[in-house]
Design a protein around this motif. Structure first.
Motif, PDB file in Angstrom:
ATOM      1  N   UNK A  62      -3.941 140.452  49.121  1.00 14.24           N
ATOM      2  CA  UNK A  62      -5.009 141.097  49.878  1.00 14.24           C
ATOM      3  C   UNK A  62      -6.374 140.957  49.211  1.00 14.24           C
ATOM      4  N   UNK A  63      -6.389 140.354  48.026  1.00 12.94           N
ATOM      5  CA  UNK A  63      -7.640 140.102  47.305  1.00 12.94           C
ATOM      6  C   UNK A  63      -8.448 141.392  47.122  1.00 12.94           C
ATOM      7  N   UNK A  64      -7.770 142.408  46.607  1.00 14.32           N
ATOM      8  CA  UNK A  64      -8.417 143.702  46.379  1.00 14.32           C
ATOM      9  C   UNK A  64      -8.443 144.022  44.893  1.00 14.32           C
ATOM     10  N   UNK A  65      -9.481 144.715  44.439  1.00 11.55           N
ATOM     11  CA  UNK A  65      -9.483 145.195  43.054  1.00 11.55           C
ATOM     12  C   UNK A  65      -8.253 146.068  42.816  1.00 11.55           C
ATOM     13  N   UNK A  66      -7.587 145.853  41.702  1.00 13.87           N
ATOM     14  CA  UNK A  66      -6.316 146.528  41.429  1.00 13.87           C
ATOM     15  C   UNK A  66      -6.511 147.573  40.336  1.00 13.87           C
ATOM     16  N   UNK A  67      -6.190 148.829  40.676  1.00 12.01           N
ATOM     17  CA  UNK A  67      -6.276 149.920  39.707  1.00 12.01           C
ATOM     18  C   UNK A  67      -4.896 150.552  39.602  1.00 12.01           C
ATOM     19  N   UNK A  68      -4.413 150.711  38.379  1.00 17.20           N
ATOM     20  CA  UNK A  68      -3.084 151.277  38.172  1.00 17.20           C
ATOM     21  C   UNK A  68      -3.192 152.611  37.444  1.00 17.20           C
ATOM     22  N   UNK A  69      -2.655 153.651  38.077  1.00 19.32           N
ATOM     23  CA  UNK A  69      -2.594 154.987  37.483  1.00 19.32           C
ATOM     24  C   UNK A  69      -1.130 155.429  37.427  1.00 19.32           C
ATOM     25  N   UNK A  70      -0.860 156.329  36.497  1.00 20.87           N
ATOM     26  CA  UNK A  70       0.436 157.007  36.466  1.00 20.87           C
ATOM     27  C   UNK A  70       0.197 158.465  36.815  1.00 20.87           C
ATOM     28  N   UNK A  71       0.975 158.998  37.743  1.00 22.24           N
ATOM     29  CA  UNK A  71       0.749 160.356  38.235  1.00 22.24           C
ATOM     30  C   UNK A  71       0.866 161.406  37.134  1.00 22.24           C
ATOM     31  N   UNK A  95      -2.490 151.495  42.663  1.00 19.07           N
ATOM     32  CA  UNK A  95      -1.063 151.575  42.423  1.00 19.07           C
ATOM     33  C   UNK A  95      -0.812 152.854  41.629  1.00 19.07           C
ATOM     34  N   UNK A  96      -0.163 153.826  42.281  1.00 19.51           N
ATOM     35  CA  UNK A  96       0.091 155.126  41.664  1.00 19.51           C
ATOM     36  C   UNK A  96       1.575 155.240  41.356  1.00 19.51           C
ATOM     37  N   UNK A  97       1.910 155.021  40.106  1.00 17.42           N
ATOM     38  CA  UNK A  97       3.306 155.090  39.687  1.00 17.42           C
ATOM     39  C   UNK A  97       3.749 156.554  39.569  1.00 17.42           C
ATOM     40  N   UNK A  98       5.014 156.793  39.878  1.00 13.32           N
ATOM     41  CA  UNK A  98       5.593 158.144  39.838  1.00 13.32           C
ATOM     42  C   UNK A  98       4.804 159.116  40.709  1.00 13.32           C
ATOM     43  N   UNK A  99       4.470 158.679  41.895  1.00 12.50           N
ATOM     44  CA  UNK A  99       3.644 159.489  42.796  1.00 12.50           C
ATOM     45  C   UNK A  99       4.305 160.810  43.139  1.00 12.50           C
ATOM     46  N   UNK A 100       5.638 160.880  43.027  1.00 19.14           N
ATOM     47  CA  UNK A 100       6.343 162.128  43.326  1.00 19.14           C
ATOM     48  C   UNK A 100       5.975 163.251  42.356  1.00 19.14           C
ATOM     49  N   UNK A 101       5.371 162.896  41.219  1.00 19.09           N
ATOM     50  CA  UNK A 101       4.963 163.917  40.253  1.00 19.09           C
ATOM     51  C   UNK A 101       3.612 164.539  40.606  1.00 19.09           C
ATOM     52  N   UNK A 102       2.933 164.003  41.603  1.00 19.45           N
ATOM     53  CA  UNK A 102       1.700 164.606  42.092  1.00 19.45           C
ATOM     54  C   UNK A 102       2.044 165.867  42.881  1.00 19.45           C
ATOM     55  N   UNK A 103       1.312 166.940  42.632  1.00 14.95           N
ATOM     56  CA  UNK A 103       1.497 168.169  43.400  1.00 14.95           C
ATOM     57  C   UNK A 103       0.980 167.964  44.825  1.00 14.95           C
ATOM     58  N   UNK A 104       1.234 168.938  45.688  1.00  9.49           N
ATOM     59  CA  UNK A 104       0.765 168.836  47.080  1.00  9.49           C
ATOM     60  C   UNK A 104      -0.749 168.710  47.140  1.00  9.49           C
ATOM     61  N   UNK A 105      -1.460 169.510  46.334  1.00 12.35           N
ATOM     62  CA  UNK A 105      -2.923 169.448  46.350  1.00 12.35           C
ATOM     63  C   UNK A 105      -3.433 168.120  45.803  1.00 12.35           C
ATOM     64  N   UNK A 119      -9.212 153.409  50.281  1.00 15.02           N
ATOM     65  CA  UNK A 119      -8.188 153.448  49.248  1.00 15.02           C
ATOM     66  C   UNK A 119      -6.889 152.924  49.853  1.00 15.02           C
ATOM     67  N   UNK A 120      -6.477 151.768  49.403  1.00 15.10           N
ATOM     68  CA  UNK A 120      -5.187 151.219  49.826  1.00 15.10           C
ATOM     69  C   UNK A 120      -4.171 151.676  48.784  1.00 15.10           C
ATOM     70  N   UNK A 121      -3.379 152.635  49.151  1.00 21.31           N
ATOM     71  CA  UNK A 121      -2.449 153.251  48.215  1.00 21.31           C
ATOM     72  C   UNK A 121      -1.106 152.526  48.223  1.00 21.31           C
ATOM     73  N   UNK A 122      -0.654 152.172  47.041  1.00 20.61           N
ATOM     74  CA  UNK A 122       0.721 151.713  46.872  1.00 20.61           C
ATOM     75  C   UNK A 122       1.357 152.677  45.877  1.00 20.61           C
ATOM     76  N   UNK A 123       2.114 153.615  46.392  1.00 16.15           N
ATOM     77  CA  UNK A 123       2.753 154.608  45.545  1.00 16.15           C
ATOM     78  C   UNK A 123       4.176 154.189  45.215  1.00 16.15           C
ATOM     79  N   UNK A 124       4.594 154.428  43.989  1.00 15.33           N
ATOM     80  CA  UNK A 124       5.951 154.092  43.555  1.00 15.33           C
ATOM     81  C   UNK A 124       6.683 155.369  43.191  1.00 15.33           C
ATOM     82  N   UNK A 125       7.923 155.479  43.655  1.00 13.99           N
ATOM     83  CA  UNK A 125       8.706 156.675  43.360  1.00 13.99           C
ATOM     84  C   UNK A 125      10.195 156.342  43.316  1.00 13.99           C
ATOM     85  N   UNK A 126      10.887 157.038  42.424  1.00 15.05           N
ATOM     86  CA  UNK A 126      12.345 156.931  42.371  1.00 15.05           C
ATOM     87  C   UNK A 126      12.995 158.038  43.194  1.00 15.05           C
ATOM     88  N   UNK A 127      12.174 158.945  43.739  1.00 16.47           N
ATOM     89  CA  UNK A 127      12.678 160.075  44.514  1.00 16.47           C
ATOM     90  C   UNK A 127      12.523 159.801  46.005  1.00 16.47           C
TER      91      UNK A 127
END
Length: 420
Positions: A62-71, A95-105, A119-127
């Motif tokens: 998609x030729x987008x700037x890539x930012x990687x965060x961990x929740x 790219x938000x790894x472990x997005x399931x660790x983010x609270x509702x807010x 914001x094109x979100x790609x969230x990763x979760x094992x849950x």
């Protein structure tokens, strides 16, 4: 070949950069090809199935700037700064790894950016996203499931990893089989084990099955006591006991205990199962399960594992009945539908005082033991007596067959209740 200056872990060094290089995940790759334009995605799957790899490849496509965060280490302030940057400079793939660790807010802070496409979100979760991702965010994202790799895919990944080590080690077929089996469909784990194993043997020697077993014996079994795998394993354990397979039940019991699961948690689940799934088919099940809990609390671990094994194998080997469980469920539904405002007839009321007796409490009650242990009597309220409901339907399994026989003998003739 590896650069002498690149000592990043092997899984990172050989990460695929295009979908054509990705081994396996055919269903996921087929779905991803449909996304011709940037779209927010939740990648859901076990560890080591390629979630980070997919996110990085999408960023390139998609030729987008890539930012990687961990929740775990990211907060709302970080998201706000990123949104401000996207508003002024164009869309960003987060790219938000472990997005399931983010609270509702915290998840809510993503909504505006995802909604506008900044914001094109790609969230990763094992849950499971249905349990851990808020409904508003989930409704704005596609959900893509990644599966554990098959054994033949893991062998291909292993061969690729071997070829990228310097020097490339010789790995016996037995060692390969053990590594693949131990990794359980987790490619990152497989490659990390390979790299560690290659450093544990003398250069130039073949890595044998024995070398691999010795190396793996020193490792701690990976078991997530709070994640979804925790619930998956206990579910498999309970289903195995319910299905009368003591061997499978012991396998899952050992998996939990070796992984550090709380043995009290297991004992409590066995108590529930003893009533829900064994019930009156074996009336010794519940007392044994309760005694097992008390014994476990008194003895502790590691000897407590013997107690848990004792209870597990007995319950797995018992005849099964869920008639008691179904009975209370049926009765509860009946009460909810009709309400609880039922008039208890006087004949069933207690009469602790003279005033109660004067009001008629207890009048007409027949004490069963005065009639040999049973007498024809109506225990339901009067408005249900003409067509009394039947909630308990005993099975023909184990000891419950005797209860079925008794109830049929005393009630079928008098009230027409059919227990046969």
């Amino acid at each position: 070949m590896d650069s002498l200056f690149d000592r990043s872990p092997l899984p990172h060094r050989i990460r695929p950069s295009t979908f054509s290089e990705v081994i396996g995940q055919e269903k996921a790759k087929f779905q991803l090809q449909k996304f011709r334009e940037p779209v927010s995605i939740i990648l859901y799957g076990p560890p080591g199935t390629g979630k980070t790899t997919v996110a990085r490849i999408l960023g390139k496509i998609w030729n987008l700037p890539f930012v990687e965060y961990n929740a775990v280490t990211t907060g709302v302030a970080d998201i706000k700064k990123l949104l401000e940057k996207a508003e002024s400079g164009g869309s960003i793939l987060l790219f938000l790894d472990e997005i399931h660790r983010f609270s509702s807010s915290q998840q809510d802070s993503l909504l505006k950016g995802v909604e506008t496409g900044r914001l094109v979100l790609v969230g990763a979760t094992t849950e499971n996203p249905a349990f851990r991702i808020t409904r508003p965010l989930l409704s704005r994202c596609q959900v893509l499931k990644l599966d554990p790799f098959e054994a033949h895919e893991m062998k291909e990944i292993l061969s690729r990893g071997i070829s990228h080590l310097t020097p490339s080690p010789s790995v016996s077929e037995g060692a390969r089989e053990i590594l693949v089996r131990y990794s359980g469909g987790d490619a990152r784990k497989l490659l990390s084990l390979l790299e560690g194993l290659s450093l544990s043997v003398e250069p130039g020697t073949e890595i044998s099955g024995k070398d691999t077993e010795v190396f793996l014996e020193s490792r701690v079994l990976e078991y997530d006591q709070t994640g979804e795998s925790h619930y998956d394993v206990i579910s498999a354990f309970i289903k195995s006991v319910r299905g009368s397979d003591p061997d499978a039940a012991l396998f899952y019991l050992a998996l939990m205990l070796e992984g550090g699961e709380d043995p009290i948690f297991i004992a409590r689940r066995l108590i529930i199962l003893a009533s829900e799934d064994v019930g009156n088919a074996s009336v010794y099940g519940l007392p044994l399960a309760v005694s097992g809990l008390h014994a476990l609390e008194a003895i502790g671990m590691p000897e407590g594992r013997i107690i848990l094994s004792h209870v597990t194998t007995f319950l797995a080997s018992c005849p099964k009945s869920n008639a008691s469980y179904k009975g209370i469920s049926s009765a509860s539904s009946f009460v909810r539908e009709r309400g609880t405002a039922l008039n208890i007839p006087n004949r069933l009321k207690n009469a602790p005082t003279h005033l109660h007796k004067k009001e008629g409490a207890g009048k007409g009650y027949k004490y069963p033991h005065d009639f040999g242990g049973f007498t024809d009597f109506e225990y339901f309220p009067d408005d249900l007596s003409e067509n009394p409901p039947q909630f308990y339907r005993p099975t023909r399994n184990g000891m419950e067959a005797k209860l079925r026989e008794y109830l049929s003998g005393v009630w079928k003739k008098t009230k027409g209740k059919d227990y046969e």
